[in-house]
Design a protein around this motif. Sequence first.
Motif, PDB file in Angstrom:
ATOM      1  N   LEU A 116       0.939  -1.347   0.014  1.00  0.00           N
ATOM      2  CA  LEU A 116      -0.086  -0.011   0.072  1.00  0.00           C
ATOM      3  C   LEU A 116       0.873   1.379   0.019  1.00  0.00           C
ATOM      4  CD1 LEU A 116      -3.379  -0.651   2.104  1.00  0.00           C
ATOM      5  CD2 LEU A 116      -2.752  -0.956  -0.304  1.00  0.00           C
ATOM      6  N   LEU A 146      -1.852  11.052 -21.088  1.00  0.00           N
ATOM      7  CA  LEU A 146      -2.720   9.800 -21.719  1.00  0.00           C
ATOM      8  C   LEU A 146      -1.546   8.445 -21.774  1.00  0.00           C
ATOM      9  CD1 LEU A 146      -5.002   9.083 -23.323  1.00  0.00           C
ATOM     10  CD2 LEU A 146      -3.757   9.625 -25.453  1.00  0.00           C
ATOM     11  N   LEU A 183      -2.029   8.001 -17.324  1.00  0.00           N
ATOM     12  CA  LEU A 183      -3.583   7.554 -16.814  1.00  0.00           C
ATOM     13  C   LEU A 183      -4.092   6.583 -17.798  1.00  0.00           C
ATOM     14  CD1 LEU A 183      -4.679  11.058 -15.274  1.00  0.00           C
ATOM     15  CD2 LEU A 183      -3.141   9.321 -14.500  1.00  0.00           C
ATOM     16  N   GLY A 184      -3.964   6.606 -19.026  1.00  0.00           N
ATOM     17  CA  GLY A 184      -4.627   5.704 -19.997  1.00  0.00           C
ATOM     18  C   GLY A 184      -4.144   4.409 -20.211  1.00  0.00           C
ATOM     19  N   TYR A 210      -1.495   1.234 -14.487  1.00  0.00           N
ATOM     20  CA  TYR A 210      -1.967  -0.160 -14.318  1.00  0.00           C
ATOM     21  C   TYR A 210      -1.187  -1.198 -14.128  1.00  0.00           C
ATOM     22  CZ  TYR A 210      -6.299   2.450 -15.334  1.00  0.00           C
ATOM     23  OH  TYR A 210      -7.570   3.356 -15.150  1.00  0.00           O
ATOM     24  N   LEU A 240       0.331  -1.683 -10.682  1.00  0.00           N
ATOM     25  CA  LEU A 240      -0.642  -1.656  -9.714  1.00  0.00           C
ATOM     26  C   LEU A 240      -1.108  -3.386  -9.515  1.00  0.00           C
ATOM     27  CD1 LEU A 240      -3.559   1.277 -10.171  1.00  0.00           C
ATOM     28  CD2 LEU A 240      -1.966   0.866  -8.135  1.00  0.00           C
ATOM     29  N   VAL A 241      -1.180  -3.741 -11.004  1.00  0.00           N
ATOM     30  CA  VAL A 241      -1.607  -5.251 -11.093  1.00  0.00           C
ATOM     31  C   VAL A 241      -0.254  -6.004 -10.400  1.00  0.00           C
ATOM     32  CG1 VAL A 241      -2.017  -7.076 -12.657  1.00  0.00           C
ATOM     33  CG2 VAL A 241      -2.972  -4.794 -12.630  1.00  0.00           C
ATOM     34  N   GLY A 265      -0.441  -6.210  -6.669  1.00  0.00           N
ATOM     35  CA  GLY A 265      -1.389  -7.051  -6.355  1.00  0.00           C
ATOM     36  C   GLY A 265      -0.972  -8.530  -6.264  1.00  0.00           C
ATOM     37  N   PHE A 266      -0.491  -8.907  -7.324  1.00  0.00           N
ATOM     38  CA  PHE A 266       0.057 -10.316  -7.351  1.00  0.00           C
ATOM     39  C   PHE A 266       1.191 -10.474  -6.505  1.00  0.00           C
ATOM     40  CE2 PHE A 266      -2.736 -10.320 -11.153  1.00  0.00           C
ATOM     41  CZ  PHE A 266      -3.170 -11.669 -11.100  1.00  0.00           C
ATOM     42  N   VAL A 289      -0.231 -11.171  -2.941  1.00  0.00           N
ATOM     43  CA  VAL A 289      -0.894 -12.243  -2.611  1.00  0.00           C
ATOM     44  C   VAL A 289       0.175 -13.505  -2.311  1.00  0.00           C
ATOM     45  CG1 VAL A 289      -1.945 -14.307  -3.957  1.00  0.00           C
ATOM     46  CG2 VAL A 289      -2.754 -12.145  -4.339  1.00  0.00           C
ATOM     47  N   LEU A 296      -9.710  10.749 -15.836  1.00  0.00           N
ATOM     48  CA  LEU A 296      -9.192   9.418 -16.128  1.00  0.00           C
ATOM     49  C   LEU A 296      -8.618   8.655 -14.538  1.00  0.00           C
ATOM     50  CD1 LEU A 296      -7.136   9.094 -19.046  1.00  0.00           C
ATOM     51  CD2 LEU A 296      -9.687   8.290 -18.852  1.00  0.00           C
ATOM     52  N   TRP A 297      -8.758   9.757 -13.743  1.00  0.00           N
ATOM     53  CA  TRP A 297      -8.198   9.476 -12.219  1.00  0.00           C
ATOM     54  C   TRP A 297      -9.601   8.531 -11.780  1.00  0.00           C
ATOM     55  CZ3 TRP A 297      -3.580   8.765 -10.400  1.00  0.00           C
ATOM     56  CH2 TRP A 297      -2.754   9.949 -10.929  1.00  0.00           C
ATOM     57  N   ALA A 332     -10.963   6.198 -13.121  1.00  0.00           N
ATOM     58  CA  ALA A 332     -10.780   4.804 -13.704  1.00  0.00           C
ATOM     59  C   ALA A 332      -9.744   4.159 -12.834  1.00  0.00           C
ATOM     60  CB  ALA A 332     -10.563   4.650 -15.186  1.00  0.00           C
ATOM     61  N   VAL A 333      -8.602   5.109 -12.709  1.00  0.00           N
ATOM     62  CA  VAL A 333      -7.441   4.623 -11.879  1.00  0.00           C
ATOM     63  C   VAL A 333      -7.756   4.288 -10.524  1.00  0.00           C
ATOM     64  CG1 VAL A 333      -4.933   5.219 -11.078  1.00  0.00           C
ATOM     65  CG2 VAL A 333      -5.752   5.955 -13.290  1.00  0.00           C
ATOM     66  N   ALA A 379      -7.568   0.643  -8.642  1.00  0.00           N
ATOM     67  CA  ALA A 379      -6.529   0.653  -7.523  1.00  0.00           C
ATOM     68  C   ALA A 379      -7.204   0.352  -6.203  1.00  0.00           C
ATOM     69  CB  ALA A 379      -5.912   2.046  -7.099  1.00  0.00           C
ATOM     70  N   LEU A 425      -6.737  -3.076  -5.303  1.00  0.00           N
ATOM     71  CA  LEU A 425      -5.299  -3.426  -4.403  1.00  0.00           C
ATOM     72  C   LEU A 425      -5.645  -3.033  -3.198  1.00  0.00           C
ATOM     73  CD1 LEU A 425      -2.581  -4.054  -4.750  1.00  0.00           C
ATOM     74  CD2 LEU A 425      -1.994  -1.777  -5.135  1.00  0.00           C
ATOM     75  N   VAL A 426      -6.334  -2.124  -2.574  1.00  0.00           N
ATOM     76  CA  VAL A 426      -6.536  -1.739  -1.350  1.00  0.00           C
ATOM     77  C   VAL A 426      -7.336  -2.827  -0.636  1.00  0.00           C
ATOM     78  CG1 VAL A 426      -7.507  -0.213   0.489  1.00  0.00           C
ATOM     79  CG2 VAL A 426      -6.505   0.548  -1.433  1.00  0.00           C
ATOM     80  N   ALA A 429      -6.833 -10.539  -6.819  1.00  0.00           N
ATOM     81  CA  ALA A 429      -5.897 -10.163  -7.685  1.00  0.00           C
ATOM     82  C   ALA A 429      -6.209 -10.191  -9.254  1.00  0.00           C
ATOM     83  CB  ALA A 429      -4.768 -11.027  -7.355  1.00  0.00           C
ATOM     84  N   PHE A 430      -6.994 -11.254  -9.616  1.00  0.00           N
ATOM     85  CA  PHE A 430      -7.271 -11.240 -10.718  1.00  0.00           C
ATOM     86  C   PHE A 430      -8.444 -10.515 -11.101  1.00  0.00           C
ATOM     87  CE2 PHE A 430      -6.039 -15.804 -10.840  1.00  0.00           C
ATOM     88  CZ  PHE A 430      -5.207 -15.928 -11.991  1.00  0.00           C
ATOM     89  N   LEU A 459      -8.492  -7.350 -10.055  1.00  0.00           N
ATOM     90  CA  LEU A 459      -7.683  -6.178 -10.170  1.00  0.00           C
ATOM     91  C   LEU A 459      -6.984  -6.144 -11.910  1.00  0.00           C
ATOM     92  CD1 LEU A 459      -6.135  -3.659  -9.311  1.00  0.00           C
ATOM     93  CD2 LEU A 459      -4.367  -5.315  -8.305  1.00  0.00           C
ATOM     94  N   LEU A 460      -6.611  -7.413 -12.197  1.00  0.00           N
ATOM     95  CA  LEU A 460      -6.058  -7.538 -13.460  1.00  0.00           C
ATOM     96  C   LEU A 460      -7.306  -7.075 -14.344  1.00  0.00           C
ATOM     97  CD1 LEU A 460      -3.708  -8.304 -15.468  1.00  0.00           C
ATOM     98  CD2 LEU A 460      -4.477 -10.801 -15.237  1.00  0.00           C
ATOM     99  N   SER A 498      -8.455  -3.486 -14.501  1.00  0.00           N
ATOM    100  CA  SER A 498      -7.269  -2.701 -15.185  1.00  0.00           C
ATOM    101  C   SER A 498      -7.363  -2.917 -16.807  1.00  0.00           C
ATOM    102  CB  SER A 498      -5.933  -3.112 -14.475  1.00  0.00           C
ATOM    103  OG  SER A 498      -5.862  -2.774 -13.332  1.00  0.00           O
ATOM    104  N   TYR A 545     -10.060  -0.841 -18.010  1.00  0.00           N
ATOM    105  CA  TYR A 545      -9.870   0.623 -18.044  1.00  0.00           C
ATOM    106  C   TYR A 545      -8.702   1.208 -18.866  1.00  0.00           C
ATOM    107  CZ  TYR A 545     -12.746   0.696 -14.168  1.00  0.00           C
ATOM    108  OH  TYR A 545     -13.813   0.771 -13.226  1.00  0.00           O
ATOM    109  N   LEU A 546      -8.287   0.418 -19.942  1.00  0.00           N
ATOM    110  CA  LEU A 546      -7.180   0.615 -20.769  1.00  0.00           C
ATOM    111  C   LEU A 546      -8.077   1.453 -21.964  1.00  0.00           C
ATOM    112  CD1 LEU A 546      -4.638  -2.303 -21.197  1.00  0.00           C
ATOM    113  CD2 LEU A 546      -4.348  -0.022 -19.826  1.00  0.00           C
ATOM    114  N   ALA A 586     -10.107   5.625 -22.189  1.00  0.00           N
ATOM    115  CA  ALA A 586      -9.502   6.728 -22.640  1.00  0.00           C
ATOM    116  C   ALA A 586      -9.313   6.889 -24.002  1.00  0.00           C
ATOM    117  CB  ALA A 586      -8.009   6.740 -22.058  1.00  0.00           C
TER     118      ALA A 586
END
Lengths: 141, 577
Positions: free
Chosen positions: A73, A105, A108-109, A113, A116-117, A120-121, A124, B75-76, B78-79, B83, B86-87, B343-344, B346-347, B350, B353-354, B357
Motif C-alpha cells: 500500500l 494519456l 493515466l490511459g 495499471y 498496480l496489478v 497485487g500479485f 498475494v 481518468l483518475w 478509472a485509476v 486501485a 488493490l486496497v 488479484a485477478f 484487479l487484472l 485494469s 480501463y485501458l 481513454a
Amino acid sequence: MTAPPGADGVAVEGEDGVAPLGPVREVVRAPVRRPADRSGAPGREDVLRQDDYGRELLGSLMRAQLGATLSVLVPAVVLLALYPLLAVLVPDLASTQVAGVPLTLVVLGGGIYPPLVALGFWYVRRAERVERRFGELLDER
Amino acid sequence: MTAPLSVAAVVVITVATAVIGMRGMRVARTQADFLVAARQVPALLNASAISGEYLSAASFLGIAGLAMLEGLGALWYAVGYAAGYLVLLATVAAPLRRFGAYTIPDFAEGRLASPRLRRWATVMVLVICAFYLIPQFNGAGITLQATLGGPYWIGVVVLGVVVTAGIASGGMKGITVVQAFLYWVKVTAIALPAVVLVLAVSHPPLGTVGGPAPATFTHATDVRFPDATRVTVDRAVTVTGTGTVDGRPVRGPLVLRPGGHTVAAGTSLRFPAGTPAPDVSGATRSGSSWASPLLHLGGRPDHPLAATYGILLATVFGAMGLPHILVRFYTNRDGQAARRTTAFVLLLVSTFYLFPAVFAVLGRLEAPALYLSGRTDSVVLALPRLMVGGIGGELLAALVAAGAFAAFLSTSSGLLIAMAGALSHDIMGRGVRAFRASALVLGAAVTAAGLLVASVPINVLVGWAFAVAASSFCPLLLLGIWWPRLTRVGAMWGLALGGGTSSLAVVASLAGLGRSGWPALLLGEPAIWTVPVAFLAMVVGSLLSPRSLPPNLTDLLATMHLPERLRRPRAGMVGQR
C-alpha cells in the motif's frame, strides 16, 4: 532480518493496528514471552488458547500480515499521489508528449495499471508466505 | 437514427442474460443459495463475475464521457476504481472471507456484537446502493435514446423490468455465471471498437489533443441542440441551420460573431470543416488544459489538486465498501482463494480501463458536436457510427450498445440483490418470499427514481456512491479487521458521522448548493474530509467506550486472521445465522 519494534511480546489489545513504516518484516517469529510451564516451539493449540500467549501468537501473525499489506500500500499510495503533485510542481507536464502522445494519456490511459496489478500479485505471494511460515512454526513441534 | 442492428444487439444481450440466469434458477432453493451461490465458484470465474458486477455504466460510458468533457484528469476515476481492488485485496479480502459473514450488516453484527449496529449498517447499504443504482438507470435511458432515438424513459423501464424480474425469480446462483459472461461481453464490446477506431483515425494526429488548439470540427458537422445552450465563439464563423439563435429565428446562413450566443432548444446548426467548436462552459478549452493530469470538474475548477486527491480517496477506499461487491467474496472457497480472486479482479478491471481513454481522445478529435449538444456521456455509443460508417460502423455500434446494456444489467442486478437482501433480511422478515417481495418493491422504486433524475454526468453520481461507501463501511471494515479496540459505540459514531456527513454533502450538491471555490469542492467531493472524519469518529468513540468491546474478541480476531487449516473445526461462519 532484525526484529521490528513491537515484536517482543506486546499483547494484541495493546497494539494500535498500525505497523512501523520502516523496513518491512516478513518472518513470523515466536514471541519472546512464553508461559513458564511450556517448552519448545509453539503449537497449533497454543494459538487457539484464549490466554495471553495465544493472543501473542495471533498478534504476531496479524503484525506480519499488516507488514505485507503496508509493503504494497505504501508504494501504491506514492504511485497514485505523486503524479498529480508533479503536475502542480511542474506545470509543463500537461503539454509534455511521448512519441507524439500526451504524457498524461500515457500514464493515466495505461502506464499506471501494470505496476498496480504487479503489486497485487506480489501481495498475494507475500501473504501466502506469511501464512505458510506461521503454519510451519506451529507444526514444528 | 433508428439502428436495427443495435436494437437487435440489446435484445440479444437481454435475452441471453435472462436465459443463463433462468438455468441457474432451477437450483436456487434456499435464501443462502440466492445470496451466495453455494460457495463453490472457481477463482477466474468468480473474478470475472466480480469484475462483471463492478464495471457499471460509469465505467462503460461515464469515464470516456467525463474525460472527453473535463479533460484527461477525469481518468483518475478509472485509476481509482481499479486501485480500490488493490486496497481491498491487501486489507480485507482474506479476513472478511474467513469471518464468514454474508453481508456488511452481518459483519457489523458478528464482529461487534450489536444488533443495533446491524440496523444502522442496513440503512447505509440501502443509501449507498440507491446512490449507485440510479445512475445505472440514467445510463440505460441515455443508451436507448442514443441507439433508438426514442424517449429517455424506454431504457429506464426496460432495465427496471428485466433486472427486477430476473432477481425476483432467479437469485444469484444464476447471476454468478451471468455476471462472468457479462464481464467478457463488456470488455469485448469496448476493446474491439477501440482498436478499430484507432486504426480508422487518420486525421488529425493523436498528438494534437495536447496542443494549444481547442476542439475543432474535422468535417462539416450538423449539431442539434436538445437544450437551450450558451455558446462562446472566438472568431466569426458562418453556420447554416434552422431554429432560434439569440432570440431571432434562423433559416439558412448565419454569421456567429465573436462573443456569447444563446441557442434555443431544438435548433440545428451546420458548422463548416476546420472551425473551432464554440465553447460551452469551458468544455472545449485549449488542448493543453484538457491534457492536464489534474481533475477540473465543471463547477469546481479552483482547487484541482485537492479535487484529484478527493476522487482518489473516494474511489480507492470506496470499492471495499460497496455492498454488492462484498457479497461475492463469500463465493470463494477460503481466504487464500479470496485473495487470488481479488488479484485477478484487479487484472481484469485494469484491462478494461485501458479503453475508455481511447474513446475520450477520439471523441475530442472527431466528435466535438457532442460538447455542443451536451451529450458527451454518449461518446462511446456515438463514435463507431460516426467514424467508421456503413455496415462496419453499424456492427460496431451494435456491439457497443450490447456492452453498455451488459454494464447496466450486471451492476443493477448486483445492487438490487444487495438492497433486497438487506431489506428482506433485516426489515421485512427472512425467507425467499420476503426477498422476492423486497426485490419487486425496490426495483419499482428505483426505476421511478431513474425516470426523475436530472442529467448529471454518470460518473459524478457514481463517484458520490463511492464517497459515501468510503466514509462509512471502509473504516468499519478496516478498523474491524485490523484494530482490536474497535467497539460498537465507536463504529456507530463513525457510521453516523461519516455516512451522515457524506450523504448530506451529496444531497446538498444535487440540490445545487456550493457552485464554486471550496464549498463546491467540499460538498461535491466530500470524501476528502468525510473519510478522515469517519475514521476519527470510530477511533475516538472506541477509545471512550472500552467497556463495549465484544467479549469473545480473541476468538473473532482468530477467525478473521488464522488460515483455515489452523482453525478449530467450529470456528468460522460467524454471523451466518
